[in-house]
Scaffold this active site. Sequence first.
Site, PDB file in Angstrom:
ATOM      1  CG  HIS A  93      -0.412  -0.010   2.529  1.00  0.00           C
ATOM      2  ND1 HIS A  93      -1.128   0.380   3.635  1.00  0.00           N
ATOM      3  CD2 HIS A  93       0.821  -0.359   2.986  1.00  0.00           C
ATOM      4  CE1 HIS A  93      -0.372   0.270   4.714  1.00  0.00           C
ATOM      5  NE2 HIS A  93       0.804  -0.180   4.347  1.00  0.00           N
ATOM      6  CG  HIS A  94       3.835   2.181   2.331  1.00  0.00           C
ATOM      7  ND1 HIS A  94       2.998   3.066   2.977  1.00  0.00           N
ATOM      8  CD2 HIS A  94       4.210   1.259   3.266  1.00  0.00           C
ATOM      9  CE1 HIS A  94       2.869   2.704   4.241  1.00  0.00           C
ATOM     10  NE2 HIS A  94       3.595   1.604   4.434  1.00  0.00           N
ATOM     11  CB  CYS A  95       3.981   0.679  -4.389  1.00  0.00           C
ATOM     12  SG  CYS A  95       4.721   0.858  -6.032  1.00  0.00           S
TER      13      CYS A  95
END
Length: 330
Positions: A139-141
Site C-alpha cells: 500500500h505504499h507504492c
Amino acid sequence: MTSLYFDIADNQWPLIYHEKYNISFWGLEKLHVFDAKKWGNIIKHLKEGSFIDDDAIVQPNEAQKSDLLVVHTKKYLKSLKWSVNVAMIAEVPVVACLPNILVQHAYLRPMRLQTGGSILGGKLALERGWAINVGGGFHHCSGEAGGGFCPYADITLLIRFLINAGKIETAMIVDLDAHQGNGYERDFIGVPEVYIMDMYNKHIYPRDKDAKRAIRRNVELNTHVEDLAYMLQLRQNLKAALQEFKPDILVYNAGTDVLDNDPLGLMRISEIGIIKRDEFVFQICREQRIPIVMLTSGGYLPKTAKIISDSIINLHNKGLISGKREKGVQ
C-alpha cells in the site's frame, strides 16, 4: 490479454499462494525487520492444522511488464533496473551493492508474483464471494513511486484490472494496516468510484498529507491503542462507510503490524483482537453480500504468520469462507 486472470478448479479454494513469494537475499533479508518467510509460514501453519493441502491452493502467475504498465509509468519500472533504487524501496541498503539481475530474482520477482496474486484475487472474489492472497498489500507504492518495502502498486492494479475488464464499477478499500496507505491513495485522488477507509497510527510513517486527500473515511489512531478502543472505531466507521457507499468489491488490506510489540506499528492489539477484527470485516461483507479480497500486507513479528493462519481457520469455522462457490455471486 493478460495471463493473470484464469479459471480455477471447483476443488480449489480462492486462497492464493506461490512458494516463490518468499524472499531470500542469501541472508541479507534479515537486515530488515520484515519476516521474509512470513507467507510460506502462513501456509505451513494451515497445512499443519490439516486445514488445506496443496491441491486446494491457487498458484498465481507473475505480473509481466504489460500488466504493470496498466498503472505504473515506464519511467518508474525502468528505475527498478538500478539496484540502488530498489534498495531504497526494500529498506535494505546493502542491496544497492548487488547486481540487478540478482535483485530481480531474489526480491522483485517474488513481489511480481504476489502482485499477480492480488490481481487474480480480485477476479476470484467476484466469482466465489471471497479470496485471500497470502501476500500482497503493497500500500505504499503508487503508479509513479515505490517505498516502505512496496515495489509494485498491487492494490491499484487489482482495482484497475477489474474496472478495465468491465467486472466492477465501484470499489472500497478498507486498510487496517498500522500505516497509512499512501501509495494507492495517490493513485485514486479525485476518483469517486473508489472509496477509501484508512485506519492507522497517525504518529508513524508515512505521514503523507497530500495522499490523505483521497481518503473518504480517515480514522487516525494514537500509539499504543488497545483492543476495545480499536474495535469500537472499526465497527463504527466501517458500518458508516458502507451506509455512505455500496461497492461492487471490498479490498481488505489486513496488515498485522497492529499487533502488540510490533516494532513498526507501535500499537497494542492482541492476537485475538486481530482474529476478531478480520472476522468482523468478513462478517459485514457477508451480511451485505459484498465480495471481499484480503491481502496480508505488513506484520513484522515471527508469530504473525501463525496469527494469520489462525484467523483464516477462524473465518472458516465461523462459516465466513469455504471452498464452495457462494450462491448468487458471479
